[in-house]
Design an enzyme around this catalytic site. Structure first.
Site, PDB file in Angstrom:
ATOM      1  N   TYR A 168      -9.113  -4.648  -4.625  1.00 20.18           N
ATOM      2  CA  TYR A 168      -8.092  -3.047  -4.707  1.00 20.18           C
ATOM      3  C   TYR A 168      -7.128  -2.075  -5.555  1.00 20.18           C
ATOM      4  CZ  TYR A 168      -3.976  -1.073  -2.196  1.00 20.18           C
ATOM      5  OH  TYR A 168      -3.744  -0.137  -1.765  1.00 20.18           O
ATOM      6  N   ARG A 212       7.330  -6.035  -6.392  1.00 20.75           N
ATOM      7  CA  ARG A 212       8.409  -5.796  -5.155  1.00 20.75           C
ATOM      8  C   ARG A 212       8.508  -5.199  -4.654  1.00 20.75           C
ATOM      9  NH1 ARG A 212       9.306  -0.212  -7.806  1.00 20.75           N
ATOM     10  NH2 ARG A 212       7.980   0.907  -6.305  1.00 20.75           N
ATOM     11  N   ARG A 225       1.864  -3.160   6.425  1.00 25.04           N
ATOM     12  CA  ARG A 225       0.260  -2.770   4.590  1.00 25.04           C
ATOM     13  C   ARG A 225       0.339  -4.635   4.188  1.00 25.04           C
ATOM     14  NH1 ARG A 225       2.299   2.519   1.371  1.00 25.04           N
ATOM     15  NH2 ARG A 225       4.026   1.719   2.134  1.00 25.04           N
ATOM     16  N   PHE A 285       5.193   8.436 -23.106  1.00 24.13           N
ATOM     17  CA  PHE A 285       4.862   8.170 -21.571  1.00 24.13           C
ATOM     18  C   PHE A 285       3.378   6.828 -21.027  1.00 24.13           C
ATOM     19  CE2 PHE A 285       1.337   9.120 -18.467  1.00 24.13           C
ATOM     20  CZ  PHE A 285       1.472  10.003 -17.617  1.00 24.13           C
TER      21      PHE A 285
END
Length: 413
Positions: A168, A212, A225, A285
């Protein structure tokens, strides 16, 4: 006073916070004039301010591609996250999303707040997408197709095993890592990274978010969920939602520590990926979100507040990470510091203590072996310094002047 209190407790946050504030204002002024690009960059700032800041530092062509890639995937994720959409409606949208990005007339109303605006005016994203170079378009289309199919699969399938969990996370985040590696390569700035390492970069971030966001996800209306794998949580409780109840606090923390330990398995791959990057803007980044992830895990570990509310790094510490992350030495230093913080919280009686410590020691060894730890600024305050009243008064004066200046700069309504 809350903000002032935090700054007084962590006075070295002040300068990075001010730099972050200035950088945010500067980034907002850089929004392109064309309506479709203006929408895309404005939306980027609304759905992820910190991410928008890091994107802004990329070269223009790559920056545009990453901006659109992010918004396309946010739109895809908005469809997946909206539990009010019937499965028979949601699945076809997810599996055909790679076609929608070529259609400037397509939109689908779902989500809330800024995400609803993104979905209602998705034609701006499609218009901007069609202006990207062919290699960028192909990379974004490929990842969108694979991600949509994977999301559709897990609409109808629960996360039972750890293998399911990894699969997933691959679909919703590992593929983002693969896509970004393709965009970096298409820009000519980087060699094409291996799929394995690119996948680990995404899995580490996604697993941190899943850990989290337990309470937000489990309380989702109209339907929870559930992304924590049954193979892990079933060792501690009968139902995943049982972790949020006070009577299960001890088992909940043990389960949380198990989840954090699982996420730590990706750290060494992430360090290897980042060490191979050459372009400074691409490096920053990639590196800043990874440091934020290890910092968040350090805060979450052994912390019952994950099941009571929101656990996240304070804004001043986030500002420090953004300000200090310039080279690989900074990354090794940050990972070493946050792994030390996490290690100090490990209780030897925890069922996974041995495995947790083993993974943390492996991370610390990688950081030590880099030979650059002496060049870092520590993220851990080992002893609270004592600040005299004169310094506190000076801070108040500076803050007052700053707030007065910012208020004066605001346009009148």
């Amino acid at each position: 006073m809350g903000c002032v209190g935090v700054i007084l407790k962590h006075p070295d946050d002040f300068y990075p916070l001010m730099k972050l504030k200035i950088a945010a204002r500067h980034a907002e002024k850089q929004i392109p004039p064309e309506p479709h690009w203006a929408f895309c960059y404005s939306m980027l700032h609304k759905v992820s301010r910190s991410f928008a800041l890091v994107i802004q530092q990329l070269p223009t062509e790559l920056r545009n591609a990453v901006c659109i890639f992010y918004l396309v995937l946010r739109a895809l994720d908005t469809v997946e996250d909206d539990t009010s959409i019937p499965t028979d409606v949601k699945v076809p949208i997810l599996t055909a999303f790679q076609h929608h990005i070529y259609d400037c007339d397509w939109h689908f109303s779902c989500g809330t707040k800024n995400y609803k605006v993104l979905m209602d005016q998705f034609h701006h994203v499609s218009t901007a997408f069609l202006e990207l170079g062919k290699s960028y378009q192909e990379a974004i289309e490929d990842i969108t197709k694979r991600m949509g199919a994977g999301m559709a699969k897990f609409i109808c399938k629960e996360v039972e095993t750890i293998n399911d969990y990894d699969e997933y996370c691959h679909y919703v985040a590992g593929l983002v890592g693969l896509g970004l590696s393709k965009l970096f390569h298409a820009s000519g700035s980087e060699d094409l990274a291996s799929d394995y390492l690119s996948n680990s970069m995404g899995l580490f971030l996604q697993k941190t978010n899943i850990i989290r966001d337990y309470l937000e996800d489990i309380n989702e209306i109209p339907k929870s969920r559930m992304f924590w794998p049954r193979e892990i949580w079933r060792k501690y409780v009968n139902k995943l939602e049982d972790l949020k109840y006070e009577e299960n606090s001890e088992k909940a923390v043990q389960c949380l520590n198990d989840m954090v330990t699982n996420a730590l398995m990706h750290v060494e791959d992430c360090l290897k990926y980042m060490a191979a990057l050459r372009d400074p803007s691409i490096f920053r980044f990639c590196a800043i979100p990874q440091i934020m992830a290890i910092g968040t895990l350090a805060l979450c570990y052994n912390n019952i507040e994950v099941f009571r509310g929101v656990v996240k790094m304070r804004r001043g510490l986030t500002a420090k990470v953004i300000d200090r992350t310039k080279m690989m030495a900074d990354v090794y230093g940050a990972f070493f510091d946050f792994s030390c913080m996490l290690k100090s919280k490990v209780n030897k009686s925890d069922p996974n203590a041995t495995k947790t410590l083993s993974r943390l020691e492996a991370v610390q060894k990688t950081c030590r072996d880099s030979g650059v730890l002496n060049k870092r600024k520590s993220y851990i305050v080992r002893s609270q310094p004592r600040y005299n009243s004169a310094l506190i008064v000076m801070l108040f004066i500076v803050l007052s002047i700053l707030f007065a200046y910012l208020n004066a700069k605001r346009p009148n309504n």
